[in-house]
Design a protein around this motif. Structure first.
Motif, PDB file in Angstrom:
ATOM      1  N   GLU A   1      -8.316   8.855 -18.395  1.00 60.39           N
ATOM      2  CA  GLU A   1      -8.862  10.189 -18.166  1.00 60.39           C
ATOM      3  C   GLU A   1      -7.852  11.204 -18.684  1.00 60.39           C
ATOM      4  N   PRO A   2      -8.175  11.909 -19.771  1.00 64.97           N
ATOM      5  CA  PRO A   2      -7.232  12.866 -20.364  1.00 64.97           C
ATOM      6  C   PRO A   2      -7.122  14.159 -19.554  1.00 64.97           C
ATOM      7  N   ARG A   3      -6.483  14.046 -18.389  1.00 64.25           N
ATOM      8  CA  ARG A   3      -6.264  15.203 -17.516  1.00 64.25           C
ATOM      9  C   ARG A   3      -4.783  15.274 -17.188  1.00 64.25           C
ATOM     10  N   HIS A   4      -4.351  16.379 -16.556  1.00 59.72           N
ATOM     11  CA  HIS A   4      -2.938  16.524 -16.195  1.00 59.72           C
ATOM     12  C   HIS A   4      -2.516  15.511 -15.140  1.00 59.72           C
TER      13      HIS A   4
ATOM     14  N   ARG B   1      -8.519   4.579 -12.623  1.00 63.69           N
ATOM     15  CA  ARG B   1      -8.566   5.747 -13.512  1.00 63.69           C
ATOM     16  C   ARG B   1      -7.135   6.254 -13.651  1.00 63.69           C
ATOM     17  N   ILE B   2      -6.689   6.461 -14.884  1.00 62.90           N
ATOM     18  CA  ILE B   2      -5.286   6.741 -15.173  1.00 62.90           C
ATOM     19  C   ILE B   2      -5.174   7.824 -16.245  1.00 62.90           C
ATOM     20  N   THR B   3      -4.088   8.587 -16.177  1.00 58.95           N
ATOM     21  CA  THR B   3      -3.728   9.473 -17.279  1.00 58.95           C
ATOM     22  C   THR B   3      -2.279   9.181 -17.650  1.00 58.95           C
ATOM     23  N   GLY B   4      -1.803   9.834 -18.677  1.00 58.03           N
ATOM     24  CA  GLY B   4      -0.429   9.640 -19.127  1.00 58.03           C
ATOM     25  C   GLY B   4      -0.248  10.263 -20.488  1.00 58.03           C
ATOM     26  N   TRP B   5       0.965  10.136 -21.014  1.00 59.56           N
ATOM     27  CA  TRP B   5       1.262  10.647 -22.352  1.00 59.56           C
ATOM     28  C   TRP B   5       0.486   9.839 -23.379  1.00 59.56           C
ATOM     29  N   ASP B   6      -0.154  10.542 -24.312  1.00 63.27           N
ATOM     30  CA  ASP B   6      -0.924   9.859 -25.350  1.00 63.27           C
ATOM     31  C   ASP B   6      -0.629  10.443 -26.724  1.00 63.27           C
ATOM     32  N   GLY B   7       0.619  10.857 -26.931  1.00 66.54           N
ATOM     33  CA  GLY B   7       1.015  11.448 -28.203  1.00 66.54           C
ATOM     34  C   GLY B   7       0.891  10.510 -29.385  1.00 66.54           C
ATOM     35  N   ASP B   8       0.860   9.200 -29.116  1.00 65.29           N
ATOM     36  CA  ASP B   8       0.699   8.229 -30.201  1.00 65.29           C
ATOM     37  C   ASP B   8      -0.739   7.745 -30.335  1.00 65.29           C
TER      38      ASP B   8
ATOM     39  N   SER C   1       0.317  13.416 -16.988  1.00 65.71           N
ATOM     40  CA  SER C   1       0.389  13.372 -18.444  1.00 65.71           C
ATOM     41  C   SER C   1       1.750  13.700 -19.044  1.00 65.71           C
ATOM     42  N   GLY C   2       2.595  14.454 -18.364  1.00 67.05           N
ATOM     43  CA  GLY C   2       3.881  14.782 -18.956  1.00 67.05           C
ATOM     44  C   GLY C   2       4.523  15.987 -18.296  1.00 67.05           C
ATOM     45  N   PRO C   3       5.542  16.575 -18.944  1.00 67.75           N
ATOM     46  CA  PRO C   3       6.320  17.660 -18.349  1.00 67.75           C
ATOM     47  C   PRO C   3       5.478  18.832 -17.848  1.00 67.75           C
ATOM     48  N   MET C   4       4.427  19.195 -18.579  1.00 71.24           N
ATOM     49  CA  MET C   4       3.608  20.337 -18.172  1.00 71.24           C
ATOM     50  C   MET C   4       2.833  20.066 -16.890  1.00 71.24           C
ATOM     51  N   ALA C   5       2.738  18.799 -16.493  1.00 68.65           N
ATOM     52  CA  ALA C   5       2.033  18.418 -15.270  1.00 68.65           C
ATOM     53  C   ALA C   5       2.992  18.088 -14.130  1.00 68.65           C
ATOM     54  N   ALA C   6       4.294  18.253 -14.339  1.00 67.45           N
ATOM     55  CA  ALA C   6       5.291  17.814 -13.352  1.00 67.45           C
ATOM     56  C   ALA C   6       5.139  18.513 -11.998  1.00 67.45           C
ATOM     57  N   HIS C   7       4.864  19.801 -11.999  1.00 68.56           N
ATOM     58  CA  HIS C   7       4.717  20.514 -10.727  1.00 68.56           C
ATOM     59  C   HIS C   7       3.513  19.984  -9.955  1.00 68.56           C
ATOM     60  N   GLU C   8       2.377  19.863 -10.623  1.00 65.55           N
ATOM     61  CA  GLU C   8       1.169  19.338  -9.977  1.00 65.55           C
ATOM     62  C   GLU C   8       1.392  17.893  -9.523  1.00 65.55           C
ATOM     63  N   PHE C   9       2.081  17.111 -10.329  1.00 65.61           N
ATOM     64  CA  PHE C   9       2.402  15.712 -10.013  1.00 65.61           C
ATOM     65  C   PHE C   9       3.187  15.630  -8.705  1.00 65.61           C
ATOM     66  N   GLY C  10       4.268  16.399  -8.602  1.00 64.19           N
ATOM     67  CA  GLY C  10       5.076  16.404  -7.381  1.00 64.19           C
ATOM     68  C   GLY C  10       4.270  16.853  -6.170  1.00 64.19           C
ATOM     69  N   THR C  11       3.450  17.892  -6.366  1.00 62.98           N
ATOM     70  CA  THR C  11       2.624  18.400  -5.286  1.00 62.98           C
ATOM     71  C   THR C  11       1.623  17.364  -4.794  1.00 62.98           C
TER      72      THR C  11
ATOM     73  N   LYS D   1       0.809  -1.221   0.000  1.00 62.91           N
ATOM     74  CA  LYS D   1       0.000   0.000   0.000  1.00 62.91           C
ATOM     75  C   LYS D   1       0.846   1.278   0.000  1.00 62.91           C
ATOM     76  N   LYS D   2       1.969   1.221  -0.692  1.00 63.54           N
ATOM     77  CA  LYS D   2       2.821   2.400  -0.880  1.00 63.54           C
ATOM     78  C   LYS D   2       2.215   3.264  -1.984  1.00 63.54           C
ATOM     79  N   ILE D   3       2.577   4.532  -2.010  1.00 61.73           N
ATOM     80  CA  ILE D   3       2.185   5.397  -3.118  1.00 61.73           C
ATOM     81  C   ILE D   3       3.008   4.978  -4.337  1.00 61.73           C
ATOM     82  N   ILE D   4       2.332   4.815  -5.465  1.00 63.37           N
ATOM     83  CA  ILE D   4       2.991   4.534  -6.737  1.00 63.37           C
ATOM     84  C   ILE D   4       2.605   5.669  -7.671  1.00 63.37           C
ATOM     85  N   ALA D   5       3.601   6.357  -8.197  1.00 63.73           N
ATOM     86  CA  ALA D   5       3.350   7.505  -9.064  1.00 63.73           C
ATOM     87  C   ALA D   5       4.104   7.324 -10.383  1.00 63.73           C
ATOM     88  N   ALA D   6       3.442   7.674 -11.482  1.00 64.59           N
ATOM     89  CA  ALA D   6       4.055   7.528 -12.804  1.00 64.59           C
ATOM     90  C   ALA D   6       3.616   8.689 -13.683  1.00 64.59           C
ATOM     91  N   ILE D   7       4.575   9.238 -14.428  1.00 61.74           N
ATOM     92  CA  ILE D   7       4.312  10.405 -15.262  1.00 61.74           C
ATOM     93  C   ILE D   7       4.722  10.129 -16.707  1.00 61.74           C
TER      94      ILE D   7
END
Length: 173
Positions: free
Chosen positions: A141-144, A119-126, A155-165, A96-102
């Motif tokens: 879910e296409p969100r940050h 429910r998951i988001t991530g890079w979907d450039g392809d 979802s990617g670099p533009m979400a990195a600050h929110e991800f860390g927070t 039950k550890k936090i698992i985070a992926a960007i």
């Protein structure tokens, strides 16, 4: 509370903004970040900047960390079917550890079999993420940033600050 986090990066081709932004936020919140990769020494980002690897994946003891954070970038795909990474993630999930992926890294969670009903988001450039997630019974879910239980995805670099927070917020609960 365990104040250590293990951050997994590719030895070649990790995403530098996701790495530096997330690591900075975690460290500013008082967490010690251990950088892990498949090779010891220096890891090379997709922009050719470098960082020192603290520990190789086969030496990570999940129980020593409050969270496992996967950083994306083109090199992250080297971990998509890596049995050591899958074992670490499954152990973290069971504990039950936090698992985070960007970025592209949530696909590693899919290949590890951890996303059923999540429910998951991530890079979907392809344009493939929804199909990949559907195949493992997860919901795209296409969100940050998306949080579902102990799993945090971004979802990617533009979400990195929110991800860390969000990682800090979840670890502070």
């Amino acid at each position: 509370m365990n104040a250590s986090i293990v951050m997994i990066i590719a030895s070649n081709g990790y995403q530098p903004i996701e790495y530096t932004t997330t690591k900075k936020i975690l460290e500013q919140a008082g967490f010690m970040v251990t950088v892990a990769s498949d090779k010891a020494g220096t890891a090379i980002a997709s922009d050719k900047t470098t960082t020192q690897v603290d520990i190789t994946l086969n030496n990570v003891i999940v129980d020593h960390y409050a969270a496992v954070v996967l950083i994306g970038g083109p090199g992250a795909l080297e971990h998509i079917d890596n049995e050591i990474v899958h074992a670490l993630l499954k152990t973290a999930y069971q504990l039950k550890k936090i698992i985070a992926a960007i970025c592209i890294a949530p696909r590693i969670l899919a290949h590890a079999g951890l996303l059923k009903g999540k429910r998951i988001t991530g890079w979907d450039g392809d344009g493939e993420l929804a199909k990949i997630l559907h195949s493992c019974s997860a919901i795209y879910e296409p969100r940050h940033v998306v949080i579902d239980g102990s799993i945090i995805t971004a979802s990617g670099p533009m979400a990195a600050h929110e991800f860390g927070t969000k990682i800090v917020e979840r670890l502070s609960l």
